[in-house]
Design a protein around this motif. Structure first.
Motif, PDB file in Angstrom:
ATOM      1  N   LEU A 195       0.683  -1.354   0.135  1.00  0.00           N
ATOM      2  CA  LEU A 195      -0.145   0.096   0.190  1.00  0.00           C
ATOM      3  C   LEU A 195       0.945   0.884  -0.041  1.00  0.00           C
ATOM      4  CD1 LEU A 195      -3.019  -0.199  -0.101  1.00  0.00           C
ATOM      5  CD2 LEU A 195      -3.055   1.258   2.736  1.00  0.00           C
ATOM      6  N   ALA A 196       1.867   0.933   0.580  1.00  0.00           N
ATOM      7  CA  ALA A 196       2.996   2.380   0.636  1.00  0.00           C
ATOM      8  C   ALA A 196       3.553   2.274  -0.309  1.00  0.00           C
ATOM      9  CB  ALA A 196       3.985   2.422   1.495  1.00  0.00           C
ATOM     10  N   ALA A 197       3.749   1.408  -1.209  1.00  0.00           N
ATOM     11  CA  ALA A 197       4.607   1.798  -2.733  1.00  0.00           C
ATOM     12  C   ALA A 197       3.751   1.839  -4.030  1.00  0.00           C
ATOM     13  CB  ALA A 197       5.035   0.223  -3.107  1.00  0.00           C
ATOM     14  N   ASP A 198       2.421   1.609  -3.726  1.00  0.00           N
ATOM     15  CA  ASP A 198       1.144   2.040  -4.149  1.00  0.00           C
ATOM     16  C   ASP A 198       1.071   3.772  -4.110  1.00  0.00           C
ATOM     17  OD1 ASP A 198      -0.702   1.059  -6.147  1.00  0.00           O
ATOM     18  OD2 ASP A 198      -2.671   2.010  -4.719  1.00  0.00           O
ATOM     19  N   ARG A 199       1.138   3.883  -3.045  1.00  0.00           N
ATOM     20  CA  ARG A 199       1.253   5.594  -2.903  1.00  0.00           C
ATOM     21  C   ARG A 199       1.845   6.587  -4.138  1.00  0.00           C
ATOM     22  NH1 ARG A 199      -2.964   7.607  -2.185  1.00  0.00           N
ATOM     23  NH2 ARG A 199      -2.003   9.151  -2.717  1.00  0.00           N
ATOM     24  N   ARG A 200       2.929   6.142  -4.162  1.00  0.00           N
ATOM     25  CA  ARG A 200       4.027   6.393  -6.018  1.00  0.00           C
ATOM     26  C   ARG A 200       3.901   5.651  -6.720  1.00  0.00           C
ATOM     27  NH1 ARG A 200       7.333   9.885  -2.050  1.00  0.00           N
ATOM     28  NH2 ARG A 200       7.605   8.519  -0.617  1.00  0.00           N
ATOM     29  N   ASN A 201       2.849   5.002  -7.229  1.00  0.00           N
ATOM     30  CA  ASN A 201       2.700   4.410  -8.160  1.00  0.00           C
ATOM     31  C   ASN A 201       3.932   3.650  -8.232  1.00  0.00           C
ATOM     32  OD1 ASN A 201       1.536   3.298 -10.073  1.00  0.00           O
ATOM     33  ND2 ASN A 201       2.617   4.483 -11.516  1.00  0.00           N
ATOM     34  N   ARG A 202       4.992   2.591  -7.225  1.00  0.00           N
ATOM     35  CA  ARG A 202       5.941   2.099  -7.250  1.00  0.00           C
ATOM     36  C   ARG A 202       5.462   0.662  -7.154  1.00  0.00           C
ATOM     37  NH1 ARG A 202       9.930   4.974  -4.406  1.00  0.00           N
ATOM     38  NH2 ARG A 202       8.895   4.792  -2.464  1.00  0.00           N
ATOM     39  N   MET A 203       6.527   0.082  -7.941  1.00  0.00           N
ATOM     40  CA  MET A 203       5.895  -1.791  -7.167  1.00  0.00           C
ATOM     41  C   MET A 203       6.969  -2.080  -6.231  1.00  0.00           C
ATOM     42  SD  MET A 203       5.949  -4.012 -10.737  1.00  0.00           S
ATOM     43  CE  MET A 203       5.832  -5.568 -10.001  1.00  0.00           C
ATOM     44  N   VAL A 204       7.297  -3.615  -5.292  1.00  0.00           N
ATOM     45  CA  VAL A 204       8.161  -3.247  -4.538  1.00  0.00           C
ATOM     46  C   VAL A 204       9.005  -4.382  -4.704  1.00  0.00           C
ATOM     47  CG1 VAL A 204       8.423  -4.033  -1.953  1.00  0.00           C
ATOM     48  CG2 VAL A 204       6.889  -1.862  -2.644  1.00  0.00           C
ATOM     49  N   ALA A 205      10.260  -4.543  -5.177  1.00  0.00           N
ATOM     50  CA  ALA A 205      11.111  -5.348  -5.017  1.00  0.00           C
ATOM     51  C   ALA A 205      11.786  -5.855  -3.549  1.00  0.00           C
ATOM     52  CB  ALA A 205      12.186  -4.868  -6.291  1.00  0.00           C
ATOM     53  N   VAL A 206      12.151  -7.283  -2.992  1.00  0.00           N
ATOM     54  CA  VAL A 206      12.965  -7.477  -1.654  1.00  0.00           C
ATOM     55  C   VAL A 206      14.074  -7.776  -2.601  1.00  0.00           C
ATOM     56  CG1 VAL A 206      12.706  -9.244  -0.094  1.00  0.00           C
ATOM     57  CG2 VAL A 206      10.594  -8.043  -0.950  1.00  0.00           C
ATOM     58  N   VAL A 207      15.397  -8.036  -1.692  1.00  0.00           N
ATOM     59  CA  VAL A 207      16.517  -7.684  -2.541  1.00  0.00           C
ATOM     60  C   VAL A 207      17.411  -7.838  -1.565  1.00  0.00           C
ATOM     61  CG1 VAL A 207      18.725  -6.836  -3.596  1.00  0.00           C
ATOM     62  CG2 VAL A 207      16.534  -5.733  -4.577  1.00  0.00           C
ATOM     63  N   THR A 208      17.655  -9.042  -1.484  1.00  0.00           N
ATOM     64  CA  THR A 208      18.627 -10.302  -0.649  1.00  0.00           C
ATOM     65  C   THR A 208      20.656 -10.099  -1.770  1.00  0.00           C
ATOM     66  OG1 THR A 208      16.915 -11.715   0.027  1.00  0.00           O
ATOM     67  CG2 THR A 208      18.940 -12.000   0.841  1.00  0.00           C
ATOM     68  N   SER A 209      21.063  -9.906  -0.600  1.00  0.00           N
ATOM     69  CA  SER A 209      22.939  -9.922  -1.293  1.00  0.00           C
ATOM     70  C   SER A 209      23.595  -9.994  -0.563  1.00  0.00           C
ATOM     71  CB  SER A 209      22.995  -8.485  -2.071  1.00  0.00           C
ATOM     72  OG  SER A 209      23.107  -7.587  -0.770  1.00  0.00           O
ATOM     73  N   ALA A 210      24.476 -10.874  -0.279  1.00  0.00           N
ATOM     74  CA  ALA A 210      25.181 -12.046   0.111  1.00  0.00           C
ATOM     75  C   ALA A 210      26.278 -10.359   1.284  1.00  0.00           C
ATOM     76  CB  ALA A 210      26.863 -12.084  -0.019  1.00  0.00           C
ATOM     77  N   VAL A 211      26.112  -8.887   0.752  1.00  0.00           N
ATOM     78  CA  VAL A 211      26.099  -8.593   1.574  1.00  0.00           C
ATOM     79  C   VAL A 211      26.029  -6.658   1.364  1.00  0.00           C
ATOM     80  CG1 VAL A 211      29.353  -9.007   1.728  1.00  0.00           C
ATOM     81  CG2 VAL A 211      28.489  -8.051  -0.512  1.00  0.00           C
ATOM     82  N   PRO A 212      26.125  -6.037   1.733  1.00  0.00           N
ATOM     83  CA  PRO A 212      25.348  -4.396   1.298  1.00  0.00           C
ATOM     84  C   PRO A 212      25.643  -4.281  -0.079  1.00  0.00           C
ATOM     85  CG  PRO A 212      25.878  -4.665   3.786  1.00  0.00           C
ATOM     86  CD  PRO A 212      26.804  -5.698   2.675  1.00  0.00           C
ATOM     87  N   LEU A 213      24.993  -3.446  -0.869  1.00  0.00           N
ATOM     88  CA  LEU A 213      24.791  -3.162  -1.694  1.00  0.00           C
ATOM     89  C   LEU A 213      25.277  -1.272  -1.963  1.00  0.00           C
ATOM     90  CD1 LEU A 213      21.658  -4.276  -3.984  1.00  0.00           C
ATOM     91  CD2 LEU A 213      23.732  -5.731  -3.012  1.00  0.00           C
ATOM     92  N   SER A 214      26.468  -1.526  -2.928  1.00  0.00           N
ATOM     93  CA  SER A 214      26.545   0.244  -2.250  1.00  0.00           C
ATOM     94  C   SER A 214      25.605   0.946  -3.276  1.00  0.00           C
ATOM     95  CB  SER A 214      27.521   0.408  -3.835  1.00  0.00           C
ATOM     96  OG  SER A 214      27.660   0.051  -5.030  1.00  0.00           O
ATOM     97  N   ASP A 215      25.645   2.737  -3.176  1.00  0.00           N
ATOM     98  CA  ASP A 215      24.656   3.110  -3.623  1.00  0.00           C
ATOM     99  C   ASP A 215      24.613   3.001  -5.151  1.00  0.00           C
ATOM    100  OD1 ASP A 215      23.887   3.846  -1.305  1.00  0.00           O
ATOM    101  OD2 ASP A 215      25.131   5.844  -1.217  1.00  0.00           O
ATOM    102  N   GLN A 216      25.908   2.481  -5.774  1.00  0.00           N
ATOM    103  CA  GLN A 216      25.891   2.767  -7.212  1.00  0.00           C
ATOM    104  C   GLN A 216      24.824   1.762  -8.266  1.00  0.00           C
ATOM    105  OE1 GLN A 216      29.759   2.863  -9.283  1.00  0.00           O
ATOM    106  NE2 GLN A 216      29.069   2.962 -11.239  1.00  0.00           N
ATOM    107  N   GLN A 217      25.617   0.577  -7.357  1.00  0.00           N
ATOM    108  CA  GLN A 217      24.770  -1.118  -7.322  1.00  0.00           C
ATOM    109  C   GLN A 217      23.200  -1.015  -7.711  1.00  0.00           C
ATOM    110  OE1 GLN A 217      26.792  -3.335  -4.796  1.00  0.00           O
ATOM    111  NE2 GLN A 217      28.055  -4.217  -6.597  1.00  0.00           N
TER     112      GLN A 217
END
Length: 273
Positions: A195-217
């Motif tokens: 519902l929160a994502a829909d407020r901005r007409n956005r989809m939600v992607a749950v991203v799981t990575s082995a280490v934190p992603l950099s801002d560029q990534q």
């Protein structure tokens, strides 16, 4: 809320009226959310009343007048008018009206967060709280204990979130925990995130990575996913060391496995060919 037929149309109309109300800077979104939540609780308890208010054999105007008499002096004019408009509509099931009222209460709080520039924080806090609950069975048990009072659960939540989360996040989670209405805690938190994502007409992607992603990534991945799905994407980020050297992305029911963004891009190229 998953609405069908008449209820879907009624919910869409109610959401449009809510948007029109909250576009007015003089409207207190928090007060509106609290009052809509109170009406939700009332109709959740009073089954016979909600059946009368959704009875297709009664005129919309007579139902609106009944709602006005019941709520007069109990809620503000904006809330009373919104509820009156909802009971004038046709609902496939009486429960759908209660579900819609609850959704509008949550949307009012999310809209308030959006107007104050805090919607991103609320989205992230809902996601993180869900992860905390998943990883802490004792906490989940305490928050879902049917024998515990709502006051006790509220106090526990205040000890966890008080001063650490946006006030809108606290209200949304507290309403879910104290009035789950048959949902699991996980499902309720997922619905709030969507519902929160829909407020901005956005989809939600749950991203799981082995280490934190950099801002560029993160920027690169967000851009690629936006191309794949044709919509702006909000990334909920999680770290799991067992995701060796790669990344898992879940969008709705679809799961994409691959290295940071290269395999996502490769998948996009294959889809386009």
């Amino acid at each position: 809320m998953t609405a069908h037929g008449a209820s879907r149309e009624a919910l869409a109309a109610a959401r449009e009226r809510l948007d029109a109300l909250t576009d007015n800077t003089s409207v207190d979104a928090k007060k509106l959310a609290d009052e809509l939540a109170a009406v939700t609780a009332l109709l959740g308890r009073e089954v016979s009343l909600r059946r009368v208010l959704t009875d297709p054999s009664q005129s919309g105007e007579s139902k609106a007048e009944l709602a006005g008499r019941l709520l007069g002096g109990q809620v503000g004019g904006e809330t009373a008018d919104l509820v009156a408009g909802m009971v004038r509509s046709r609902w496939s099931q009486s429960r759908d009206l209660v579900d819609a009222l609850e959704e509008l209460a949550n949307l009012a709080d999310l809209t308030g967060a959006q107007k104050s520039g805090a919607l991103d924080d609320v989205e992230d806090e809902l996601f993180r709280f869900g992860r905390i609950v998943t990883s802490n069975p004792a906490l989940r048990s305490a928050l879902t204990d049917r024998g515990a009072t709502g006051a006790a659960k509220s106090e526990l939540l205040r000890s966890l979130l008080g001063g650490r989360a946006n006030a809108a996040t606290e209200r949304l989670v507290e309403r879910l925990v104290t009035a789950p209405r048959g949902r699991s805690l996980e499902d309720g938190l997922e619905s709030l995130s969507k519902l929160a994502a829909d407020r901005r007409n956005r989809m939600v992607a749950v991203v799981t990575s082995a280490v934190p992603l950099s801002d560029q990534q993160k920027q690169r991945l967000g851009a690629v996913l936006a191309k794949v799905y044709g919509r702006q994407m909000h990334l909920n980020l999680d770290v799991d060391p067992e995701v060796l050297g790669g990344i898992t992305v879940q969008v709705g029911d679809e799961i994409i496995n691959g290295s940071i963004a290269d395999r996502i891009e490769d998948a996009h190229r294959r889809m386009a060919s």
